[in-house]
Design an enzyme around this catalytic site. Structure first.
Site, PDB file in Angstrom:
ATOM      1  N   LYS A  57      11.200  39.166 -12.168  1.00 52.18           N
ATOM      2  CA  LYS A  57      10.303  38.101 -12.659  1.00 52.18           C
ATOM      3  C   LYS A  57       8.985  38.188 -11.922  1.00 52.18           C
ATOM      4  O   LYS A  57       8.954  38.311 -10.699  1.00 52.18           O
ATOM      5  CB  LYS A  57      10.951  36.741 -12.403  1.00 52.18           C
ATOM      6  CG  LYS A  57      10.117  35.560 -12.825  1.00 52.18           C
ATOM      7  CD  LYS A  57      10.865  34.244 -12.626  1.00 52.18           C
ATOM      8  CE  LYS A  57      10.763  33.727 -11.219  1.00 52.18           C
ATOM      9  NZ  LYS A  57      11.374  32.411 -11.020  1.00 52.18           N
TER      10      LYS A  57
ATOM     11  N   ASP B  68      20.972  30.508  -9.521  1.00 52.59           N
ATOM     12  CA  ASP B  68      19.689  30.163  -8.888  1.00 52.59           C
ATOM     13  C   ASP B  68      19.901  29.036  -7.880  1.00 52.59           C
ATOM     14  O   ASP B  68      20.958  28.394  -7.873  1.00 52.59           O
ATOM     15  CB  ASP B  68      18.681  29.729  -9.967  1.00 52.59           C
ATOM     16  CG  ASP B  68      17.253  30.104  -9.574  1.00 52.59           C
ATOM     17  OD1 ASP B  68      17.045  30.496  -8.411  1.00 52.59           O
ATOM     18  OD2 ASP B  68      16.348  30.005 -10.423  1.00 52.59           O
TER      19      ASP B  68
ATOM     20  N   THR C  49      12.319  29.222 -15.605  1.00 51.46           N
ATOM     21  CA  THR C  49      12.945  30.460 -15.140  1.00 51.46           C
ATOM     22  C   THR C  49      14.225  30.751 -15.926  1.00 51.46           C
ATOM     23  O   THR C  49      14.431  31.848 -16.449  1.00 51.46           O
ATOM     24  CB  THR C  49      13.275  30.356 -13.628  1.00 51.46           C
ATOM     25  OG1 THR C  49      12.061  30.115 -12.932  1.00 51.46           O
ATOM     26  CG2 THR C  49      13.964  31.598 -13.093  1.00 51.46           C
TER      27      THR C  49
ATOM     28  N   ASP D 128       0.834  -1.222   0.000  1.00 51.94           N
ATOM     29  CA  ASP D 128       0.000   0.000   0.000  1.00 51.94           C
ATOM     30  C   ASP D 128       0.864   1.266   0.000  1.00 51.94           C
ATOM     31  O   ASP D 128       0.366   2.353   0.251  1.00 51.94           O
ATOM     32  CB  ASP D 128      -0.935  -0.002   1.211  1.00 51.94           C
ATOM     33  CG  ASP D 128      -0.172  -0.020   2.523  1.00 51.94           C
ATOM     34  OD1 ASP D 128       1.082  -0.070   2.493  1.00 51.94           O
ATOM     35  OD2 ASP D 128      -0.808   0.024   3.590  1.00 51.94           O
TER      36      ASP D 128
HETATM   37  C1  R5P Z   1      12.044  30.309  -7.583  1.00 55.81           C
HETATM   38  O1  R5P Z   1      11.846  31.301  -6.940  1.00 55.81           O
HETATM   39  C2  R5P Z   1      13.258  29.455  -7.494  1.00 55.81           C
HETATM   40  O2  R5P Z   1      14.351  30.150  -6.963  1.00 55.81           O
HETATM   41  C3  R5P Z   1      13.622  28.891  -8.860  1.00 55.81           C
HETATM   42  O3  R5P Z   1      13.945  29.962  -9.715  1.00 55.81           O
HETATM   43  C4  R5P Z   1      12.481  28.143  -9.456  1.00 55.81           C
HETATM   44  O4  R5P Z   1      11.898  27.295  -8.521  1.00 55.81           O
HETATM   45  C5  R5P Z   1      12.933  27.342 -10.635  1.00 55.81           C
HETATM   46  O5  R5P Z   1      11.840  26.625 -11.115  1.00 55.81           O
HETATM   47  P1  R5P Z   1      11.643  26.390 -12.657  1.00 55.81           P
HETATM   48  O6  R5P Z   1      12.869  25.683 -13.156  1.00 55.81           O
HETATM   49  O7  R5P Z   1      10.407  25.527 -12.719  1.00 55.81           O
HETATM   50  O8  R5P Z   1      11.427  27.709 -13.303  1.00 55.81           O
END
Ligand code: R5P
Length: 320
Positions: A208, A236, A244, A54
């Site tokens: 953004k 990032d 992004t 499960d």
């Molecule tokens: C958002 O604020 C995070 O820092 C990343 O930029 C985001 O989560 C990246 O996600 P994705 O690749 O889906 O754009």
């Protein structure tokens, strides 16, 4: 590492012994756990983790942990809830085995992006996860490249927050072009700022705007700063869909950037992220192995750097 210690037994007697440290790992990133254990020169203990029909998880540690300092490594990556549950059960098992200290090591901290209430009616999920970690008895936490350091305040236990970005430094220093560091959104500013300051590089910002009602949907983006004829390095914390970074790359190339390189500590690729990134104007994508990337999700523009030594050095400081 073996250290002499006095251990208080259940009947309040003190017994002289030798304290050892040991690492256990969940299933989310076993290869990284092995690397970390090698770097930290600690044994990787045996665990049995099974799933019932499960889908319930059962864990059992197959070593004596009494009086030891135990590190439990688990990346809270996709499937996040499965990996989280394994990690919580491992913590409980070790605690019940009377370990001296149980230290959580999260190379990737799932739910960290849900660090505040974006809309009324939402749960504060990063806070819930912090309380779960503490509730099973973890004494300390080592975590890597959090989306937002503010969630450190959700914990009562001590937390060591390690940045994964140092592993890219040598590679950035090799770039001969003029380099500009880019923050892909206002939330990531502090991280990109630190990276730029550390390498003595200029910084530009992308504004953004996300659609809060539709996950992974970006409404608009705008560059603030000079990128023309430069190599732009977007910094990032995590890549998920790739949206992004790919949108940022289009924008930066449109503004005259000569090359665009994406640098992210965590790669939790979903859907066609690998193809989207490969087919995008990005010239390279650099990530760490904080999350395991299956071979069929790797692509030519991708370069994976090991984060094991960075995490192991955090662990070594604790066992000194
Ligand atoms: C958002 O604020 C995070 O820092 C990343 O930029 C985001 O989560 C990246 O996600 P994705 O690749 O889906 O754009």
């Amino acid at each position: 590492m073996v250290v002499a210690y006095f251990n208080k037994k259940k009947d309040n007697r003190y017994v002289f012994g030798f304290m050892q440290s040991v690492i256990f790992s969940g299933n989310s990133n076993l290869s990284l756990a092995k690397e970390i254990a090698g770097e930290a020169k600690l044994p990787l203990g045996k665990v049995e983790i099974i799933r019932f029909a499960d889908s319930e998880c059962r864990v059992r540690i197959e070593e004596d942990v009494e009086g030891k300092d135990v590190f439990i490594i688990q990346s809270l990556s996709n499937p996040v809830d499965e990996n989280l549950m394994e990690f919580l059960l491992l913590g409980d098992a070790v605690k019940r085995g009377e370990a001296r200290k149980v230290i959580a090591v999260l190379p990737y901290h799932g739910y960290a992006r849900q660090d505040r209430l974006h809309r009324t009616g939402e749960s504060l999920s990063a806070h819930v996860v912090a309380k779960l970690i503490e509730s099973v008895g973890y004494d300390k936490l080592v975590t890597v490249e959090l989306h937002n350091e503010a969630i450190l305040g959700f914990f009562e236990i001590p937390v060591t927050h390690v940045s994964g970005l140092s592993v890219f430094q040598t590679e950035v220093e090799k770039i001969k072009d003029e380099v500009v560091v880019i923050t892909p959104d206002a939330g990531a500013l502090k991280r990109a700022q630190k990276f730029a300051e550390h390498l003595d590089l200029p910084l530009a910002l992308i504004e953004k705007k996300r659609d809060l009602d539709r996950p992974h949907t970006i409404l608009s983006m705008r560059v603030v700063g000079e990128v023309k004829d430069k190599t732009a390095i977007i910094v990032d914390d995590v890549i998920v869909t790739g949206g992004t970074l790919v949108n940022a790359a289009y924008l930066l190339k449109e503004k005259g950037a000569r090359k665009v390189i994406a640098v992210a500590t965590h790669a939790d690729f979903v859907g066609g992220a690998d193809k989207i990134l490969q087919d995008s104007p990005l010239d390279a994508v650099w990530v760490t192995d904080s999350i395991i990337i299956p071979p069929d999700r790797k692509f030519p523009k991708l370069k994976v750097f090991s984060i094991a030594a960075t995490i192991a050095s955090g662990i070594k400081k604790m066992i000194k």
